[in-house]
Scaffold this motif. Sequence first.
Motif, PDB file in Angstrom:
ATOM      1  N   ALA A 135       0.825  -1.212   0.000  1.00 54.40           N
ATOM      2  CA  ALA A 135       0.000   0.000   0.000  1.00 54.40           C
ATOM      3  C   ALA A 135       0.858   1.261   0.000  1.00 54.40           C
ATOM      4  O   ALA A 135       0.655   2.167  -0.804  1.00 54.40           O
ATOM      5  N   SER A 136       1.842   1.294   0.897  1.00 55.77           N
ATOM      6  CA  SER A 136       2.672   2.500   1.020  1.00 55.77           C
ATOM      7  C   SER A 136       3.929   2.452   0.157  1.00 55.77           C
ATOM      8  O   SER A 136       4.608   3.470  -0.011  1.00 55.77           O
ATOM      9  N   HIS A 137       4.244   1.256  -0.388  1.00 54.43           N
ATOM     10  CA  HIS A 137       5.465   1.028  -1.174  1.00 54.43           C
ATOM     11  C   HIS A 137       6.724   1.174  -0.326  1.00 54.43           C
ATOM     12  O   HIS A 137       7.822   1.341  -0.861  1.00 54.43           O
ATOM     13  N   GLU A 138       6.566   1.094   1.000  1.00 50.31           N
ATOM     14  CA  GLU A 138       7.729   1.201   1.877  1.00 50.31           C
ATOM     15  C   GLU A 138       8.445  -0.139   1.957  1.00 50.31           C
ATOM     16  O   GLU A 138       7.832  -1.192   2.106  1.00 50.31           O
ATOM     17  N   VAL A 139       9.779  -0.083   1.859  1.00 50.57           N
ATOM     18  CA  VAL A 139      10.614  -1.276   1.985  1.00 50.57           C
ATOM     19  C   VAL A 139      11.512  -1.099   3.201  1.00 50.57           C
ATOM     20  O   VAL A 139      12.126  -0.040   3.385  1.00 50.57           O
ATOM     21  N   THR A 140      11.570  -2.132   4.043  1.00 45.92           N
ATOM     22  CA  THR A 140      12.426  -2.062   5.221  1.00 45.92           C
ATOM     23  C   THR A 140      13.276  -3.321   5.336  1.00 45.92           C
ATOM     24  O   THR A 140      12.877  -4.402   4.896  1.00 45.92           O
ATOM     25  N   VAL A 141      14.448  -3.162   5.946  1.00 46.40           N
ATOM     26  CA  VAL A 141      15.329  -4.276   6.293  1.00 46.40           C
ATOM     27  C   VAL A 141      15.567  -4.188   7.792  1.00 46.40           C
ATOM     28  O   VAL A 141      16.112  -3.184   8.275  1.00 46.40           O
ATOM     29  N   GLN A 142      15.128  -5.184   8.532  1.00 42.29           N
ATOM     30  CA  GLN A 142      15.175  -5.168   9.994  1.00 42.29           C
ATOM     31  C   GLN A 142      14.547  -3.887  10.542  1.00 42.29           C
ATOM     32  O   GLN A 142      15.026  -3.305  11.517  1.00 42.29           O
ATOM     33  N   GLY A 143      13.491  -3.431   9.894  1.00 42.15           N
ATOM     34  CA  GLY A 143      12.786  -2.245  10.343  1.00 42.15           C
ATOM     35  C   GLY A 143      13.370  -0.936   9.865  1.00 42.15           C
ATOM     36  O   GLY A 143      12.783   0.132  10.093  1.00 42.15           O
ATOM     37  N   VAL A 144      14.500  -0.997   9.181  1.00 37.46           N
ATOM     38  CA  VAL A 144      15.149   0.224   8.676  1.00 37.46           C
ATOM     39  C   VAL A 144      14.639   0.512   7.258  1.00 37.46           C
ATOM     40  O   VAL A 144      14.774  -0.340   6.373  1.00 37.46           O
ATOM     41  N   PRO A 145      14.057   1.702   7.019  1.00 35.65           N
ATOM     42  CA  PRO A 145      13.552   2.021   5.680  1.00 35.65           C
ATOM     43  C   PRO A 145      14.678   2.089   4.640  1.00 35.65           C
ATOM     44  O   PRO A 145      15.776   2.566   4.926  1.00 35.65           O
ATOM     45  N   VAL A 146      14.361   1.602   3.439  1.00 38.84           N
ATOM     46  CA  VAL A 146      15.313   1.638   2.321  1.00 38.84           C
ATOM     47  C   VAL A 146      14.605   2.276   1.133  1.00 38.84           C
ATOM     48  O   VAL A 146      13.532   1.821   0.730  1.00 38.84           O
ATOM     49  N   ARG A 147      15.202   3.317   0.592  1.00 42.36           N
ATOM     50  CA  ARG A 147      14.597   4.008  -0.548  1.00 42.36           C
ATOM     51  C   ARG A 147      15.033   3.343  -1.843  1.00 42.36           C
ATOM     52  O   ARG A 147      16.229   3.213  -2.121  1.00 42.36           O
ATOM     53  N   LEU A 148      14.048   2.935  -2.635  1.00 53.31           N
ATOM     54  CA  LEU A 148      14.327   2.253  -3.899  1.00 53.31           C
ATOM     55  C   LEU A 148      13.756   3.033  -5.067  1.00 53.31           C
ATOM     56  O   LEU A 148      12.778   3.771  -4.929  1.00 53.31           O
TER      57      LEU A 148
END
Length: 223
Positions: A135-148
């Motif tokens: 929905a938000s297109h947010e990507v996280t690794v171990q809760g850390v946001p990653v901009r793609l």
Amino acid sequence: MKTIAIIDDDVAIGDMLQEVLQAEGYGVLRAYSGTEALYLLSGTQPDLLLLDLMLPGLSGEEVLAQLKGIPVIILSARTDVKDKVSLLLNGAADYMTKPFDTKELLARITVQLRKTEAWQPAGVLSFQELRLDLASHEVTVQGVPVRLTKTEYAILKLLLQNPHQVIAKGILLDRISADTPDCTDSSLKQHISNLRKKLRDVTGRDYIEAVWGIGFKLTDLSS
């Protein structure tokens, strides 16, 4: 376009099925033995499998035992109820006895593809430490946001939708082409390299691996 793999050593039946399926707008893959089927599936991800049981090399039962995440319709001349029950309990989605009516087969294929679409996660795709919010297109690794970038997001989304499969380069390009027309065969490697680096920068781990000569898959960090 949905892709269906036909695993049958009977060339005449396979040709007939291919003609019927292509007339309905499906893409078709072919394999003529159990061994060839597993090799084919190591580099491609069809949406559904039509599987004969009496195959040279590995049997249909042996192929079925190694499949995950793909609906399988058994097409066999065996009529024993015990065989049907055993196969359905061990992973087959449906069973049709040869000879069969092609209209009924097409209807059963439609039902299985609808089920697959219904099972797709509606909100979040995740695999181990990776999380992608549809929905938000947010990507996280171990809760850390990653901009793609848009292309990197599309690649990761497809990999997360098929977390245990190797995605062939051609299949990957075809599946993301509608959303990322800028991604070509020549630029795909760079897009994936950039994506791997962004994910790796968070924890130092590599979350995507290349399978030489085939394509890419998510790395199982637990193994």
